[in-house]
Design a protein around this motif. Structure first.
Motif, short mmCIF file in Angstrom:
data_model
loop_
_atom_site.label_atom_id
_atom_site.label_comp_id
_atom_site.label_asym_id
_atom_site.label_seq_id
_atom_site.Cartn_x
_atom_site.Cartn_y
_atom_site.Cartn_z
N PRO A 1 0.84 -1.20 0.00
CA PRO A 1 0.00 0.00 0.00
C PRO A 1 0.88 1.25 0.00
O PRO A 1 2.02 1.22 0.47
CB PRO A 1 -0.78 -0.12 1.31
CG PRO A 1 0.12 -0.92 2.20
CD PRO A 1 0.82 -1.90 1.29
N ASP A 2 0.37 2.33 -0.54
CA ASP A 2 1.07 3.61 -0.51
C ASP A 2 0.78 4.24 0.84
O ASP A 2 -0.27 4.86 1.03
CB ASP A 2 0.59 4.49 -1.66
CG ASP A 2 1.40 5.77 -1.79
OD1 ASP A 2 2.36 5.95 -1.01
OD2 ASP A 2 1.07 6.59 -2.66
N ALA A 3 1.68 4.05 1.80
CA ALA A 3 1.45 4.46 3.18
C ALA A 3 1.77 5.94 3.35
O ALA A 3 2.88 6.32 3.71
CB ALA A 3 2.29 3.61 4.12
N MET A 4 0.79 6.79 3.06
CA MET A 4 1.00 8.23 3.11
C MET A 4 1.11 8.74 4.55
O MET A 4 1.84 9.70 4.83
CB MET A 4 -0.15 8.95 2.40
CG MET A 4 -0.26 8.63 0.92
SD MET A 4 1.17 9.18 -0.03
CE MET A 4 1.13 10.95 0.25
N GLY A 5 0.36 8.14 5.46
CA GLY A 5 0.40 8.53 6.86
C GLY A 5 0.53 7.29 7.73
O GLY A 5 -0.13 6.28 7.46
#
Length: 306
Positions: A85-89
């Motif tokens: 996943p694109d873990a932005m936060g």
């Protein structure tokens, strides 16, 4: 957290920041590093990236960094769960549970999660994730958690798409609207859950009412990233400015420059414990400091700079 340029990193053993690495050290490329966090219970240290959440080995750090805190059992850089996943936060709660937001792994995207994860949580060290709320709707670029006097967990989440801070007093299940502000990074005070400090392009701002309103913080440097230690680690507010200078707020309220990162930082985290330390992702890769940036030990090294 701040969205960063690509960083290729390799695991480094115990060394000083000036030491070179063996050319045989295995490497892995992160397109972006979005955040760093440490679990005070297990000692696990995490990096949130465009390609999932990774476990960072800290067994190469000097003992002085980890006095009074457990040492993670991890000895290899690991993409947790083999998911991307694109873990932005990302934030680690006081209990050790992880909270994340961003975008789903492209191989797992569904109608309920596309294009945004909302808030998801993990109670098994990022092996699996469960949707808490706002699935498919919200992309929090920054998250932090504090424990309320009632024992409930408060979650602060900055919705970068709407430019608004959202606040939950039930571990992220339901939300109320906070202030609208151009926040770059935020941190909540563990000793005062209503106190939130955030960075903006114009300077530091602070809330005393749980993020409903913010006022400018006088006499502070213009910081890019900010964090705060809990009371066991001294309760000090620390930050790093766009040029890479590290700053610490003294008890008097005055700010002192204490060290330097290598250029504009990509992510920054204060690690609590009786011997507190700092993690920073910069042009070198990821480094750790026990003295507010005066000296550094590499944890992961930018392969391009070897």
């Amino acid at each position: 957290m701040l969205i960063a340029a690509g960083v290729a990193v390799t695991f480094a053993g115990c060394s000083t920041a000036e030491d070179s690495l063996s050319p045989s050290t295995p490497s892995i490329a992160f397109e972006h590093i979005h955040g760093l966090g440490a679990d005070p219970a297990s000692g696990n240290t995490y990096v949130a990236t465009h390609q999932g959440v990774w476990l960072i080995p800290t067994d190469g750090l000097p003992d002085t960094y980890l006095t009074g805190a457990p040492r993670s059992a991890a000895t290899e850089l690991t993409q947790i769960g083999d998911r991307a996943p694109d873990a932005m936060g990302l934030t680690v709660s006081p209990s050790g549970d992880l909270f994340m937001s961003g975008h789903p792994d492209p191989t797992e995207q569904s109608a309920s999660t596309a294009p945004n994860l909302g808030l998801v949580s993990s109670s098994d060290q990022a092996q699996t994730w469960n949707t808490v709320s706002l699935g498919g709707q919200t992309d929090f670029h920054d998250l932090d958690t504090v424990t309320l006097p009632t024992g409930e967990l408060r979650v602060y989440g900055y919705d970068a798409q709407q430019g608004v801070l959202l606040v939950s007093d039930d571990s992220g299940s339901t939300w109320t609207m906070g202030a609208t502000a151009p926040i770059r990074d935020l941190t909540a005070d563990p000793s005062d859950p209503d106190r939130v400090i955030a960075t903006t392009a114009d300077g530091l701002i602070e809330s005393a009412d749980g993020g409903r309103t913010f006022d400018g913080a006088s006499d502070s440097p213009v910081l890019l990233l900010v964090d705060i230690f809990d009371e066991s680690a001294g309760g000090q507010l620390v930050g790093v400015d766009p040029a890479g200078a590290l700053w610490r707020q003294e008890e008097s309220g005055l700010w002192t420059q204490t060290g330097e990162a290598n250029g504009a930082p990509e992510a920054f985290s204060a690690v609590d414990g009786s011997s507190p330390w700092i993690l920073v992702a910069d042009q070198r890769g990821i480094s750790a400091s026990p003295d507010f940036g005066a000296t550094w030990t590499p944890v992961l090294s930018n392969a391009a700079n070897q």
